[in-house]
Motif scaffolding. Structure first.
Motif, PDB file in Angstrom:
ATOM      1  N   TYR A  44       0.634  -0.931   0.391  1.00 50.28           N
ATOM      2  CA  TYR A  44       0.115  -0.156   0.123  1.00 50.28           C
ATOM      3  C   TYR A  44       0.758   1.305  -0.287  1.00 50.28           C
ATOM      4  O   TYR A  44       1.383   1.933   0.855  1.00 50.28           O
ATOM      5  N   ARG A  45       1.565   1.682  -0.946  1.00 53.58           N
ATOM      6  CA  ARG A  45       2.189   2.727  -1.341  1.00 53.58           C
ATOM      7  C   ARG A  45       0.983   4.273  -0.774  1.00 53.58           C
ATOM      8  O   ARG A  45      -0.170   4.736  -1.295  1.00 53.58           O
ATOM      9  N   TRP A  46       1.775   4.735  -0.328  1.00 53.46           N
ATOM     10  CA  TRP A  46       1.391   6.117  -0.274  1.00 53.46           C
ATOM     11  C   TRP A  46       1.933   7.812  -0.197  1.00 53.46           C
ATOM     12  O   TRP A  46       3.322   7.441   0.022  1.00 53.46           O
ATOM     13  N   ARG A  47       1.808   8.924  -0.873  1.00 54.28           N
ATOM     14  CA  ARG A  47       2.382   9.721  -1.622  1.00 54.28           C
ATOM     15  C   ARG A  47       1.697  11.431  -0.718  1.00 54.28           C
ATOM     16  O   ARG A  47       0.298  11.469  -1.212  1.00 54.28           O
ATOM     17  N   ILE A  48       2.251  12.159   0.267  1.00 54.58           N
ATOM     18  CA  ILE A  48       1.871  13.279   0.621  1.00 54.58           C
ATOM     19  C   ILE A  48       2.854  14.411   0.158  1.00 54.58           C
ATOM     20  O   ILE A  48       3.751  14.351   0.322  1.00 54.58           O
ATOM     21  N   VAL A  49       1.966  15.002  -0.379  1.00 52.81           N
ATOM     22  CA  VAL A  49       2.091  16.716  -0.391  1.00 52.81           C
ATOM     23  C   VAL A  49       1.969  17.497   0.663  1.00 52.81           C
ATOM     24  O   VAL A  49       1.057  17.369   1.112  1.00 52.81           O
ATOM     25  N   LEU A  50       3.503  18.209   1.203  1.00 57.43           N
ATOM     26  CA  LEU A  50       3.089  18.777   2.292  1.00 57.43           C
ATOM     27  C   LEU A  50       4.657  19.900   2.332  1.00 57.43           C
ATOM     28  O   LEU A  50       5.405  20.202   1.320  1.00 57.43           O
ATOM     29  N   GLY A  51       4.636  20.903   3.277  1.00 52.63           N
ATOM     30  CA  GLY A  51       5.284  21.402   3.429  1.00 52.63           C
ATOM     31  C   GLY A  51       6.495  21.636   3.088  1.00 52.63           C
ATOM     32  O   GLY A  51       6.786  20.752   4.030  1.00 52.63           O
ATOM     33  N   ASN A  52       7.501  22.871   3.332  1.00 56.80           N
ATOM     34  CA  ASN A  52       9.047  21.885   3.677  1.00 56.80           C
ATOM     35  C   ASN A  52       9.347  21.979   4.833  1.00 56.80           C
ATOM     36  O   ASN A  52      10.258  21.658   5.284  1.00 56.80           O
ATOM     37  N   ASP A  53       8.846  23.083   6.080  1.00 59.30           N
ATOM     38  CA  ASP A  53       9.012  22.607   7.168  1.00 59.30           C
ATOM     39  C   ASP A  53       8.222  21.586   7.995  1.00 59.30           C
ATOM     40  O   ASP A  53       8.570  21.323   9.365  1.00 59.30           O
ATOM     41  N   ALA A  54       7.274  20.953   7.534  1.00 61.24           N
ATOM     42  CA  ALA A  54       6.936  19.728   8.456  1.00 61.24           C
ATOM     43  C   ALA A  54       7.813  18.965   9.311  1.00 61.24           C
ATOM     44  O   ALA A  54       8.967  18.030   8.286  1.00 61.24           O
ATOM     45  N   PRO A  55       7.819  18.608  10.107  1.00 62.09           N
ATOM     46  CA  PRO A  55       8.154  17.435  10.952  1.00 62.09           C
ATOM     47  C   PRO A  55       8.295  16.101  10.581  1.00 62.09           C
ATOM     48  O   PRO A  55       7.451  15.645  10.737  1.00 62.09           O
ATOM     49  N   ILE A  56       8.742  15.727   9.373  1.00 56.15           N
ATOM     50  CA  ILE A  56       8.545  14.374   9.323  1.00 56.15           C
ATOM     51  C   ILE A  56       8.923  13.042   9.708  1.00 56.15           C
ATOM     52  O   ILE A  56       8.772  12.483   9.994  1.00 56.15           O
ATOM     53  N   HIS A  57       9.832  13.396  10.239  1.00 56.27           N
ATOM     54  CA  HIS A  57      10.694  12.076  11.919  1.00 56.27           C
ATOM     55  C   HIS A  57       9.663  12.103  12.203  1.00 56.27           C
ATOM     56  O   HIS A  57       9.153  10.578  12.906  1.00 56.27           O
ATOM     57  N   ALA A  58       9.248  13.607  13.450  1.00 52.14           N
ATOM     58  CA  ALA A  58       7.612  12.693  14.094  1.00 52.14           C
ATOM     59  C   ALA A  58       6.718  12.355  13.867  1.00 52.14           C
ATOM     60  O   ALA A  58       6.272  10.899  13.848  1.00 52.14           O
ATOM     61  N   PHE A  59       6.484  12.411  12.863  1.00 48.49           N
ATOM     62  CA  PHE A  59       4.947  12.393  11.692  1.00 48.49           C
ATOM     63  C   PHE A  59       5.598  10.896  11.257  1.00 48.49           C
ATOM     64  O   PHE A  59       4.716   9.231  11.435  1.00 48.49           O
ATOM     65  N   PHE A  60       6.139  10.048  11.254  1.00 55.20           N
ATOM     66  CA  PHE A  60       7.107   8.568  10.618  1.00 55.20           C
ATOM     67  C   PHE A  60       7.181   7.956  11.691  1.00 55.20           C
ATOM     68  O   PHE A  60       6.800   6.954  12.010  1.00 55.20           O
ATOM     69  N   ASP A  61       7.866   8.162  13.029  1.00 56.81           N
ATOM     70  CA  ASP A  61       8.239   7.489  13.939  1.00 56.81           C
ATOM     71  C   ASP A  61       6.631   7.988  14.805  1.00 56.81           C
ATOM     72  O   ASP A  61       5.843   6.206  15.192  1.00 56.81           O
ATOM     73  N   ALA A  62       5.461   8.612  14.581  1.00 56.35           N
ATOM     74  CA  ALA A  62       4.489   7.972  15.431  1.00 56.35           C
ATOM     75  C   ALA A  62       3.782   7.316  14.078  1.00 56.35           C
ATOM     76  O   ALA A  62       2.805   5.490  15.237  1.00 56.35           O
ATOM     77  N   LEU A  63       3.759   7.336  13.457  1.00 54.92           N
ATOM     78  CA  LEU A  63       3.268   5.755  12.312  1.00 54.92           C
ATOM     79  C   LEU A  63       4.057   4.421  13.223  1.00 54.92           C
ATOM     80  O   LEU A  63       3.047   4.113  12.736  1.00 54.92           O
ATOM     81  N   GLY A  64       4.940   4.247  12.426  1.00 54.20           N
ATOM     82  CA  GLY A  64       5.227   3.629  12.891  1.00 54.20           C
ATOM     83  C   GLY A  64       4.585   2.947  14.516  1.00 54.20           C
ATOM     84  O   GLY A  64       4.760   1.276  14.241  1.00 54.20           O
ATOM     85  N   ASP A  65       4.056   3.648  15.209  1.00 54.55           N
ATOM     86  CA  ASP A  65       3.934   3.279  16.550  1.00 54.55           C
ATOM     87  C   ASP A  65       2.915   3.006  16.753  1.00 54.55           C
ATOM     88  O   ASP A  65       2.366   1.759  17.026  1.00 54.55           O
ATOM     89  N   GLU A  66       1.878   3.558  16.050  1.00 52.78           N
ATOM     90  CA  GLU A  66       0.145   2.822  15.193  1.00 52.78           C
ATOM     91  C   GLU A  66       0.474   1.746  14.252  1.00 52.78           C
ATOM     92  O   GLU A  66      -0.602   0.838  14.500  1.00 52.78           O
ATOM     93  N   VAL A  67       1.080   1.721  13.041  1.00 50.37           N
ATOM     94  CA  VAL A  67       1.708   0.746  12.543  1.00 50.37           C
ATOM     95  C   VAL A  67       1.367  -1.104  13.161  1.00 50.37           C
ATOM     96  O   VAL A  67       0.976  -1.863  12.677  1.00 50.37           O
ATOM     97  N   GLY A  68       2.432  -0.801  14.414  1.00 50.83           N
ATOM     98  CA  GLY A  68       2.321  -1.789  14.694  1.00 50.83           C
ATOM     99  C   GLY A  68       3.211  -2.853  14.479  1.00 50.83           C
ATOM    100  O   GLY A  68       3.865  -2.914  13.281  1.00 50.83           O
ATOM    101  N   GLU A  69       2.907  -4.066  14.541  1.00 55.58           N
ATOM    102  CA  GLU A  69       4.085  -5.674  14.292  1.00 55.58           C
ATOM    103  C   GLU A  69       3.585  -6.236  13.092  1.00 55.58           C
ATOM    104  O   GLU A  69       4.044  -7.017  12.635  1.00 55.58           O
ATOM    105  N   CYS A  70       1.808  -6.242  13.022  1.00 57.93           N
ATOM    106  CA  CYS A  70       1.159  -6.759  11.247  1.00 57.93           C
ATOM    107  C   CYS A  70       1.898  -6.270  10.146  1.00 57.93           C
ATOM    108  O   CYS A  70       1.539  -6.685   9.129  1.00 57.93           O
ATOM    109  N   THR A  71       2.183  -5.337   9.713  1.00 55.84           N
ATOM    110  CA  THR A  71       2.403  -4.696   8.752  1.00 55.84           C
ATOM    111  C   THR A  71       3.676  -3.522   8.828  1.00 55.84           C
ATOM    112  O   THR A  71       3.762  -3.503   9.804  1.00 55.84           O
ATOM    113  N   GLY A  72       4.562  -4.027   8.016  1.00 55.77           N
ATOM    114  CA  GLY A  72       6.386  -3.533   7.468  1.00 55.77           C
ATOM    115  C   GLY A  72       5.658  -2.279   7.132  1.00 55.77           C
ATOM    116  O   GLY A  72       4.966  -2.102   5.751  1.00 55.77           O
TER     117      GLY A  72
END
Length: 251
Positions: free
Chosen positions: A130-158
């Protein structure tokens, strides 16, 4: 503006739509629109495939335990509306809407929380990927978003980062008047063939000369194409400084 592209990979039994797509390699789904508020999510998807695949996809969308994009594995108690907007022998267009509960979350909801409003979403599904493409602002905190998404995804989804690039019209124009990809087709095809044949495995599963023979090109030509493709990819990776700190391994 930048684009952030990543992919989720669902394990068997964790997502009904992914299970159907995995069983029908001819089928795929792309988003026509995707919208999110703090309390809801609604989207329109365009699916193509065999009549059998589309019938199973429609049933998966209507499954009472499935809510489009909800990352909660157990019953989250949300209310969901599903409506087929168009149906033909090889096309299915589906509208879905769900009202979020206290335990519900999704990729767009995590993005809204960490990246803010004004985001553009584009998705493509094939098999369990499942491929996602997000268009966002230059200053958006990518790292915080990706870390939080990893926590939500859990162990069943790579989860895997694919690219983070600037949307620079001048850079796009320099690629060529016809807007060609950063990698020429012959380099892209050579790189894909090398990966699929195990050329980059350790130890290598195929030698360069054997791969060149399989592709019907001289060894020197294949070597040149791979070197050029590798150089372009490494340069693009290093230029995207923000991407260097984002974990790319499956969670």
């Amino acid at each position: 503006m930048r684009e952030f592209v990543f992919a989720l990979e669902y394990d068997p039994g964790t997502n009904p739509v992914a299970d159907v797509l995995a069983a029908h390699p001819d089928a795929s789904i792309r988003s026509l629109s995707c919208h999110v508020t703090a309390n809801s999510l609604w989207r329109v998807d365009h699916a193509t495939g065999s009549p059998e695949a589309l019938e199973e996809l429609e049933a998966a969308y209507r499954d009472a335990t499935y809510f489009a994009d909800c990352l909660v594995k157990d019953d989250c108690g949300a209310s969901c509306e599903v409506q087929v907007l168009d149906r033909s022998r090889d096309t299915l267009v589906v509208y879905t809407y769900w009202a979020r509960t206290d335990v519900c979350t999704s990729v767009p909801h995590v993005a809204l929380e960490y990246l803010g409003e004004g985001l553009l979403f584009e998705t493509y599904r094939e098999g369990r990927r499942y491929r996602w493409r997000i268009v966002l602002g230059n200053d958006a905190p990518i790292h915080a978003f990706f870390d939080a998404l990893g926590d939500e995804v859990g162990e069943c989804t790579g989860i895997e980062v694919l690219r983070l690039t600037d949307l620079d019209p001048e850079r796009d124009a320099s690629a060529g008047d016809d807007g060609e990809e950063a990698l020429p087709d012959e380099q892209r095809e050579a790189l894909r063939a090398a990966v699929e044949a195990g050329y980059y495995e350790t130890p290598r599963e195929v030698e360069l000369s054997d791969l060149a023979e399989d592709l019907g090109v001289p060894r020197s030509t294949l070597s040149y194409r791979l070197r050029r493709a590798e150089a372009a990819l490494v340069t693009a990776f290093v230029d995207a400084d923000d991407l260097l700190e984002v974990p790319t391994s499956s969670l």
